[in-house]
Every structure is written in structure tokens, then in C-alpha cells.
Design a protein around this motif. Structure first.
Motif, PDB file in Angstrom:
ATOM      1  N   UNK A 222      39.241 -28.258  18.337  1.00  0.00           N
ATOM      2  CA  UNK A 222      38.584 -27.198  19.111  1.00  0.00           C
ATOM      3  C   UNK A 222      38.285 -25.997  18.217  1.00  0.00           C
ATOM      4  N   UNK A 223      39.245 -25.629  17.375  1.00  0.00           N
ATOM      5  CA  UNK A 223      39.020 -24.512  16.462  1.00  0.00           C
ATOM      6  C   UNK A 223      37.836 -24.809  15.539  1.00  0.00           C
ATOM      7  N   UNK A 224      37.703 -26.052  15.123  1.00  0.00           N
ATOM      8  CA  UNK A 224      36.566 -26.431  14.287  1.00  0.00           C
ATOM      9  C   UNK A 224      35.239 -26.199  14.986  1.00  0.00           C
ATOM     10  N   UNK A 225      35.196 -26.464  16.282  1.00  0.00           N
ATOM     11  CA  UNK A 225      33.958 -26.204  17.029  1.00  0.00           C
ATOM     12  C   UNK A 225      33.650 -24.710  17.061  1.00  0.00           C
ATOM     13  N   UNK A 226      34.696 -23.889  17.151  1.00  0.00           N
ATOM     14  CA  UNK A 226      34.493 -22.441  17.131  1.00  0.00           C
ATOM     15  C   UNK A 226      33.970 -22.001  15.766  1.00  0.00           C
ATOM     16  N   UNK A 227      34.533 -22.540  14.703  1.00  0.00           N
ATOM     17  CA  UNK A 227      34.067 -22.205  13.359  1.00  0.00           C
ATOM     18  C   UNK A 227      32.590 -22.547  13.221  1.00  0.00           C
ATOM     19  N   UNK A 228      32.202 -23.700  13.699  1.00  0.00           N
ATOM     20  CA  UNK A 228      30.812 -24.133  13.609  1.00  0.00           C
ATOM     21  C   UNK A 228      29.893 -23.217  14.422  1.00  0.00           C
ATOM     22  N   UNK A 229      30.298 -22.874  15.635  1.00  0.00           N
ATOM     23  CA  UNK A 229      29.414 -22.146  16.549  1.00  0.00           C
ATOM     24  C   UNK A 229      29.512 -20.628  16.440  1.00  0.00           C
ATOM     25  N   UNK A 230      30.684 -20.120  16.034  1.00  0.00           N
ATOM     26  CA  UNK A 230      30.922 -18.678  16.171  1.00  0.00           C
ATOM     27  C   UNK A 230      31.291 -17.947  14.881  1.00  0.00           C
ATOM     28  N   UNK A 231      31.630 -18.641  13.817  1.00  0.00           N
ATOM     29  CA  UNK A 231      32.221 -17.948  12.664  1.00  0.00           C
ATOM     30  C   UNK A 231      31.279 -16.956  12.002  1.00  0.00           C
ATOM     31  N   UNK A 232      29.981 -17.215  12.031  1.00  0.00           N
ATOM     32  CA  UNK A 232      29.043 -16.283  11.388  1.00  0.00           C
ATOM     33  C   UNK A 232      29.071 -14.907  12.057  1.00  0.00           C
ATOM     34  N   UNK A 233      29.520 -14.847  13.322  1.00  0.00           N
ATOM     35  CA  UNK A 233      29.587 -13.570  14.028  1.00  0.00           C
ATOM     36  C   UNK A 233      30.671 -12.661  13.440  1.00  0.00           C
ATOM     37  N   UNK A 234      31.577 -13.238  12.671  1.00  0.00           N
ATOM     38  CA  UNK A 234      32.638 -12.438  12.065  1.00  0.00           C
ATOM     39  C   UNK A 234      32.117 -11.616  10.897  1.00  0.00           C
ATOM     40  N   UNK A 235      31.113 -12.128  10.180  1.00  0.00           N
ATOM     41  CA  UNK A 235      30.616 -11.381   9.021  1.00  0.00           C
ATOM     42  C   UNK A 235      29.179 -10.901   9.156  1.00  0.00           C
ATOM     43  N   UNK A 236      28.479 -11.287  10.200  1.00  0.00           N
ATOM     44  CA  UNK A 236      27.160 -10.717  10.478  1.00  0.00           C
ATOM     45  C   UNK A 236      27.333  -9.441  11.305  1.00  0.00           C
ATOM     46  N   UNK A 237      27.998  -8.475  10.691  1.00  0.00           N
ATOM     47  CA  UNK A 237      28.282  -7.200  11.352  1.00  0.00           C
ATOM     48  C   UNK A 237      27.999  -6.057  10.378  1.00  0.00           C
ATOM     49  N   UNK A 238      27.896  -4.850  10.908  1.00  0.00           N
ATOM     50  CA  UNK A 238      27.657  -3.672  10.078  1.00  0.00           C
ATOM     51  C   UNK A 238      28.865  -3.345   9.199  1.00  0.00           C
ATOM     52  N   UNK A 239      30.033  -3.830   9.578  1.00  0.00           N
ATOM     53  CA  UNK A 239      31.259  -3.491   8.846  1.00  0.00           C
ATOM     54  C   UNK A 239      31.647  -4.544   7.820  1.00  0.00           C
ATOM     55  N   UNK A 240      30.786  -5.509   7.551  1.00  0.00           N
ATOM     56  CA  UNK A 240      31.160  -6.633   6.693  1.00  0.00           C
ATOM     57  C   UNK A 240      31.579  -6.172   5.298  1.00  0.00           C
ATOM     58  N   UNK A 241      30.898  -5.179   4.732  1.00  0.00           N
ATOM     59  CA  UNK A 241      31.241  -4.740   3.374  1.00  0.00           C
ATOM     60  C   UNK A 241      32.622  -4.090   3.334  1.00  0.00           C
ATOM     61  N   UNK A 242      32.922  -3.263   4.341  1.00  0.00           N
ATOM     62  CA  UNK A 242      34.241  -2.638   4.414  1.00  0.00           C
ATOM     63  C   UNK A 242      35.329  -3.696   4.611  1.00  0.00           C
ATOM     64  N   UNK A 243      35.049  -4.652   5.471  1.00  0.00           N
ATOM     65  CA  UNK A 243      36.028  -5.699   5.740  1.00  0.00           C
ATOM     66  C   UNK A 243      36.223  -6.592   4.517  1.00  0.00           C
ATOM     67  N   UNK A 244      35.156  -6.813   3.779  1.00  0.00           N
ATOM     68  CA  UNK A 244      35.268  -7.593   2.546  1.00  0.00           C
ATOM     69  C   UNK A 244      36.148  -6.876   1.533  1.00  0.00           C
ATOM     70  N   UNK A 245      35.995  -5.555   1.436  1.00  0.00           N
ATOM     71  CA  UNK A 245      36.834  -4.759   0.532  1.00  0.00           C
ATOM     72  C   UNK A 245      38.311  -4.843   0.926  1.00  0.00           C
ATOM     73  N   UNK A 246      38.559  -4.975   2.210  1.00  0.00           N
ATOM     74  CA  UNK A 246      39.939  -5.088   2.698  1.00  0.00           C
ATOM     75  C   UNK A 246      40.513  -6.499   2.509  1.00  0.00           C
ATOM     76  N   UNK A 247      39.679  -7.434   2.083  1.00  0.00           N
ATOM     77  CA  UNK A 247      40.159  -8.789   1.808  1.00  0.00           C
ATOM     78  C   UNK A 247      40.123  -9.730   2.998  1.00  0.00           C
ATOM     79  N   UNK A 248      39.352  -9.396   4.031  1.00  0.00           N
ATOM     80  CA  UNK A 248      39.339 -10.209   5.236  1.00  0.00           C
ATOM     81  C   UNK A 248      38.714 -11.588   5.020  1.00  0.00           C
ATOM     82  N   UNK A 249      37.939 -11.751   3.955  1.00  0.00           N
ATOM     83  CA  UNK A 249      37.260 -13.029   3.714  1.00  0.00           C
ATOM     84  C   UNK A 249      37.775 -13.733   2.461  1.00  0.00           C
TER      85      UNK A 249
END
Length: 224
Positions: free
Chosen positions: A124-151
């Protein structure tokens, strides 16, 4: 799969209280996976989650400050689990080609439940990764979150496979691009096979997605 006492470590920056530290936390994670798969990320709320688990909304916020952070937690858990699978699969293998073949298969095959983790349904988690994971980094805060090591877990996994590619062809110019093309492309093909089958050549029982990306990778790196 493997019935071993495995622990997946997730950065504490992604949660307020470690959900793996209590039964309630594990139920929050388990039920959120089911509900995001059922409702979609946009329709999913902590209020609905609290109602489903028989608790209040505030109890969920004790573990995660927002549903965005919960999604990041789930994504990091998935990639950490995938990294564990990869390390297990290539352990004691000397052949660079065989190691890369196993990596491609892990990224492109259908996701099954791993019984090592009772509170996480990886299918089930795999289906979420396929369908929803891009929403985690297609955001205005992606650069800040990347600096924090979220990815960093995903990036570490891509780096590891890129190094496998360079073992086979040290002069190959695009190892990271090829690796992410395989991972994200396989996700698209799995999604298309379920919802937009005219966009893919998937056929049940023929392992076409694994075969396609294996062929693509080795033609790309060996023809250069």
C-alpha cells in the motif's frame, strides 16, 4: 519476504515524537497509509485520521506537525526500506552487472509486503509513493527542506546505484539522470498500468516494466 527484527531509522527532523516509540504512533502511521491510499493525499486530514483510530486530532499533531511532514516521513521510510532491500540483495555479489540488475529489479518490480515490519504495509505504501510522492517536493519550500536533509535518503540511494553504473562504465556521463529516470519512470508505468493503460505496454505476468528498464539501462551504458 524475510522475518527478521529490522529497524528502519528515520531522521528525527521529520517528526515531533517518534511514532515508532508507541502503539499509538504506530497506529497513526499504519492507518495514515491506509487512508491516504483510500482517500488521496488532498482529502486526507488529521481530523479524519483521529476519528478512524478512535483518538482526537491533537494526538496526531503530537507526532507530526502537519500532513506534509507525515508524507515526508512515509517517503523517507519507504526509501530507507528500499535501501535495506538493495543492501541485502547485493551483499556478497562481486559482479557489477549482476548488482545493477538486482538494483533495477528492486526499483521496477511490483511491490510486495515485507513481513519484517508488522505495522507497515509496503504494498500500500508503494502505491502512495507512486501516486503521491512528487507532492512532497513539488512545493515552494523544497529548497529549504533539501537543506535540512529531508531528501537525503532518496539521494543516497540514487548515489549508490549511480556508483554501480560507473563500475560498469566509468566514462558514462549521466549516472544520476539514468538512475532517477528508471525510478520515476517505473513509477509512471505502474500508475499508467492501473489507470491509463493505453500509455504503457504493461502486460500482466510478462514483467514488462522490469525488462524494459533493464534493457534501457544496459543499452545506455554499454553503447557509450
Amino acid at each position: 519476504m524475510r522475518n527478521l527484527p529490522i529497524h528502519i531509522a528515520i531522521s528525527p527532523d521529520l517528526y515531533t515524537k517518534n511514532p515508532d516509540s508507541s502503539d499509538l504512533g504506530r497506529r497513526i502511521v499504519c492507518t495514515s497509509i491506509e487512508m491516504i491510499d483510500e482517500l488521496g493525499f488532498e482529502a486526507f486530514t488529521f481530523k479524519k485520521l483521529g476519528s478512524r483510530i478512535g483518538s482526537n486530532e491533537s494526538s496526531v499533531y503530537r507526532y507530526f506537525e502537519s500532513k506534509h511532514m507525515l508524507l515526508l516521513y512515509l517517503i523517507n521510510w519507504y526509501w530507507s526500506w528500499t535501501e535495506y532491500q538493495l543492501a541485502f540483495a547485493v551483499h556478497n555479489i562481486e559482479s557489477p552487472r549482476e548488482k545493477l540488475e538486482k538494483a533495477i529489479r528492486i526499483f521496477t518490480q511490483k511491490i510486495d509486503v515485507d513481513n519484517s515490519f508488522s505495522h507497515i504495509n509496503e504494498a500500500i505504501l508503494g502505491r502512495i509513493i507512486i501516486a503521491e510522492s512528487s507532492k512532497a517536493y513539488h512545493t515552494k519550500d523544497v529548497d529549504k527542506e533539501n537543506e535540512k536533509g529531508f531528501y537525503k535518503t532518496y539521494k543516497r540511494l540514487v548515489k549508490r546505484v549511480s556508483e554501480m553504473i560507473l563500475e560498469i562504465n566509468p566514462s558514462f556521463e549521466f549516472p544520476h539522470m539514468l538512475t532517477t529516470t528508471v525510478i520515476e519512470g517505473a513509477h509512471h508505468q505502474r500508475y499508467f498500468s492501473e489507470h491509463l493503460p493505453a500509455l504503457t505496454d504493461f502486460e500482466e505476468g510478462k514483467n514488462n516494466i522490469v525488462r524494459f528498464y533493464t534493457d534501457l539501462v544496459f543499452k545506455a551504458i554499454e553503447n557509450r
